[in-house]
Scaffold this active site. Sequence first.
Site, PDB file in Angstrom:
ATOM      1  N   HIS A 106       0.849  -1.189   0.000  1.00 30.61           N
ATOM      2  CA  HIS A 106       0.000   0.000   0.000  1.00 30.61           C
ATOM      3  C   HIS A 106       0.888   1.243   0.000  1.00 30.61           C
ATOM      4  O   HIS A 106       1.610   1.487   0.961  1.00 30.61           O
ATOM      5  CB  HIS A 106      -0.910  -0.014   1.223  1.00 30.61           C
ATOM      6  CG  HIS A 106      -1.816   1.174   1.307  1.00 30.61           C
ATOM      7  ND1 HIS A 106      -2.873   1.342   0.453  1.00 30.61           N
ATOM      8  CD2 HIS A 106      -1.819   2.247   2.128  1.00 30.61           C
ATOM      9  CE1 HIS A 106      -3.505   2.467   0.752  1.00 30.61           C
ATOM     10  NE2 HIS A 106      -2.876   3.040   1.772  1.00 30.61           N
ATOM     11  N   ASP A 133       0.732   5.176  -0.255  1.00 29.16           N
ATOM     12  CA  ASP A 133      -0.079   6.388  -0.283  1.00 29.16           C
ATOM     13  C   ASP A 133       0.478   7.341  -1.329  1.00 29.16           C
ATOM     14  O   ASP A 133       1.664   7.706  -1.281  1.00 29.16           O
ATOM     15  CB  ASP A 133      -0.087   7.047   1.089  1.00 29.16           C
ATOM     16  CG  ASP A 133      -0.938   6.274   2.093  1.00 29.16           C
ATOM     17  OD1 ASP A 133      -2.016   5.812   1.713  1.00 29.16           O
ATOM     18  OD2 ASP A 133      -0.506   6.126   3.255  1.00 29.16           O
ATOM     19  N   ASP A 188      -7.900   1.548   2.578  1.00 33.95           N
ATOM     20  CA  ASP A 188      -7.515   2.544   3.584  1.00 33.95           C
ATOM     21  C   ASP A 188      -8.316   3.832   3.509  1.00 33.95           C
ATOM     22  O   ASP A 188      -7.995   4.785   4.215  1.00 33.95           O
ATOM     23  CB  ASP A 188      -6.016   2.860   3.423  1.00 33.95           C
ATOM     24  CG  ASP A 188      -5.446   3.627   4.596  1.00 33.95           C
ATOM     25  OD1 ASP A 188      -5.906   3.406   5.724  1.00 33.95           O
ATOM     26  OD2 ASP A 188      -4.532   4.441   4.392  1.00 33.95           O
ATOM     27  N   HIS A 247      -6.954   9.485  -0.969  1.00 34.27           N
ATOM     28  CA  HIS A 247      -7.593   9.485   0.354  1.00 34.27           C
ATOM     29  C   HIS A 247      -6.762  10.101   1.475  1.00 34.27           C
ATOM     30  O   HIS A 247      -7.225  10.135   2.624  1.00 34.27           O
ATOM     31  CB  HIS A 247      -8.022   8.067   0.735  1.00 34.27           C
ATOM     32  CG  HIS A 247      -6.892   7.114   0.983  1.00 34.27           C
ATOM     33  ND1 HIS A 247      -6.543   6.135   0.080  1.00 34.27           N
ATOM     34  CD2 HIS A 247      -6.041   6.974   2.015  1.00 34.27           C
ATOM     35  CE1 HIS A 247      -5.531   5.446   0.563  1.00 34.27           C
ATOM     36  NE2 HIS A 247      -5.204   5.937   1.733  1.00 34.27           N
TER      37      HIS A 247
END
Length: 1004
Positions: A260, A262, A372, A576
């Site tokens: 993951h 970001d 997330d 996000h």
Amino acid sequence: MHANTELVRARITRFAGEKIAAAVYRDSHPLTVEAWEVPDEPVPFGVAVAETFTPFAVGRPWGKPWGTTWFHVTGSVPASWATEGLRVEMVVDLGFTTGQSGFQAEGLVYAPDGRIIKAIEPFNTHVPIGSASRIDLYIEAASNPDVSGGGFMNPTPLGDKSTAGREPIYTLRRIEVAALDEQVWQLGREFAALDGLMRELPQDLPRTAEIQRALEQAVDAMDPDDVAGTAVDGRAAIAGVLAKPASASAHRVTAIGHAHIDSAWLWPVRETIRKCARSFSNVLELMDEYPEFKFACSSAQQYAWIKEFYPELFERIRVRVAEGRFIPVGGMWVESDTNLVSGEAMARQFVAGKGFFLREFGVDPQEAWLPDSFGYSAALPQIVAAAGCKYFLTQKISWNETNVFPHHTFLWEGIDGTRVLTHFPPVNTYNSDLSARELATAERNYSEKGAANSSLVPFGWGDGGGGPTREMLAAAGITASLEGSPTVEIDSPQRFFEQAALEYANPPVWSGELYLEFHRGTYTSQARTKRGNRRSERLLREAELWASTAAVRAGAEYPYEQLETLWHTVLLQQFHDILPGTSIAWVYREAEAEYARVERELDDLVAASVAALPGKADAHTVFNAGPFEVDGVAPLSAGIPEATGIARLRRLDQGYALENEFVRFDLDASGRISSAVDLASGRDAIAPGELAGELQLFRDTPNQWEAWDLDVHYRRHGEAIDQVDLVEVTSNEPGLVAVRVDRSFGSSSVSQLFSLTGSGRSLVMTTTVDWHERQKLLKLSFPLDVRAERAASEVAFGHVYRSTHENTSWDAARFETSAHRWVHVGEPGFGVGIANDASYGHDITRQTREGGGTTTLVRQSLLRAPLFPDPEADQGRHEFHSSLAVGADVAATVREGYRLNIPIREVSAPIVEPVVVVDNPAIVIEAVKLAEDRSGDLVVRCYESLGTRAQAQISLGFPVARITETDLLERDLEVSAGLVSANDQCATLVLRPFQLVTLRIRRS
């Protein structure tokens, strides 16, 4: 047998940590290091290696915050290491801390020819050397600071290069060539797996004791002074317990590699690009060694960055994608927020994401992948299905503060009734290390026991990237079938979902939004970014509409490339951790600059399209890009507005009255709304003795996540801003009356402009704030004289109803909610709509008044002032537009939301007939554009907006060859869902509540 469990376990732990770990590398030698520090922003490999490198010693500080240092490493491999069972590696410690991977220094290793080998991370410090006798490598080392410092509350200057300082923050600890002993390394992995399992199992099980004794016997069998020479004996002692297979009823884990990353958070976008290269190179290196390894990666934007900046790496990824091992998932441009993103923008996330995956790899991901994001809109199931996806994955709801979500595999039902098979990994993380502890967590938490027995575990270092490691893959191999443990099989997410669907024929259904009982402040933090998003969504709608109109009416060239690039920019900012307001200052400095650029370019595109339209220009022409008539100008057209009615401003004994033939609003001497009357019914919408349009200031000190959280205790620490500096009439014309009220409080000031037009049915409030508070929350309050059992809040392609009471813990936990352009509260026969042009956070409650009657309180959250991660968040000037529509039903509130958010444009231009017309106002046209395949076909997207069944005729203002219904990717549907019939001029639609339809029109 005497009870000595704790003593035995302590011995096992010490032996593994001190003896086995220390013996993994049988020998090591230092290497020669030279360095070059990049003066400012990162440079490509070819530029760096041409610079002058100078000698650099281990133990020396390096790297200012956000800096880059290139290390050139050379040396030779001892000939004596050419022995079976030894693996030659370079081992690097850039000065790593014990913190999480991805939140500190990182490096990317290159061969002299520029080929990327792999990354260096805190828990992935080796580089394979193979059979080479000489070492000649380059390390691009990033000195990224640990912005959070282990917490998410305290202000820090590290979030922007301009404030972070220039002193070195790391010390180079190790760069050596080392000989890894494969027997000892494998022994360490087996010890870790068995020791972890032993500590998860109940102590009174025979299996627990069996593992403990085997590990103790292994310690006895080995010589602590010669672990390498006795590792075979240690492994033999535990071989028996490792060979025992899992039970037939063991929980089944499908493991999938994951990193993951970001797209921005505690680092800027430019660093995310490098994080992608590091993580993906690690993955590719593991795939060379572990043929069973598969890796899932979402976010087409990240693949696009690799294609642009690391083309050789991208081509290696392409090969592994073709093998089915590097697996694109999610189908979105980025893992976006879903609460704040408009319906059309959410659709474009899939159009852009899936479009990239199909063009580059021929892959059409079947699962939406948002592990997330901070809660999930009830509109999402329909959008996911309309994009051609069957499944949805997240785990974020496990973060709920109050309620435990009851399901892990279930059908999620959206606002229109669409259902998608959804999975929440019960491991409660998307960054698993496949340890015994996490596998046991998955098994214990799994809520479908007895009906199903399978879950997905994404494994690999994440958030800041890094991805899976060889230690994790070893753990997967050991626990493939191990008594006492869930079974582990590495496979694709799609394969997991297919098996889950077969295993669980009748899963439970969850209807409505997946509300995250946490991070409620994200609806409000970083207001400029939220305004930039809303404005960009509106301008993209306008630009596509008028460019399509110019293409149809005048044959103008459609700006495909520019619109695609601008969409990609806006979609990235919807990530996000960007749009919700939870990133560092650097991210928002860039986001605001990007939004300003998007606005300029889209305004230029609109102007070019308008200039291309044929006909005689009129100086009074108004362009209405909205889906409803404005002042007599039809939707999606340009025309001459009709004369408006008359608005009047009267001076009262204590304040002013603003009125027209529909409504009257009274302001008291303090500049707040004391009365709001719908003249048709005579009903006053303001609760007796209350004042609306009131600004309220609250203490805002959440317990833990500063920019993320809004805790309910804020309600106990608020006050009205009642200081009045000035009340002044600013307009008293027949078409517009307005009163301005200036206030000051704390270190801030605010000006509120209350205005009413002659034809308006709502009072518009323009709130301009010069904001200089810290840890405060500013709300705009509307206490209404209605007994609303529930409130309607706009979401993507529709609205949801939420209770205004707190009967259950689920109701109480929704003390702050998101809405797009409007909320509506009402009782039978009377309602009130409150719209906004840039706010998302709301709280809506009701109280019974003394003597009877109910006050429903609606408050918009305008501003916060969190101290982390951006200590200057929201400081400065802001402008908000809100409107109060009295006597409004939901349909009128829908119209008001669009009116406030899509203002008309006054342009000297010809009158323009709309290219598409719908005859039922319940069906809203949300997008008019040309097709993605650049065929010139017109694409029209619309939805039912009122939650009712609706029939409509869509008429086209040009010759038509064919009309078909498509999915979001503009692929024809095998069976039309909303299109009933079509001919060469129109189409007939019959839509269920909130149904979304995309039509493709081929021009003749």
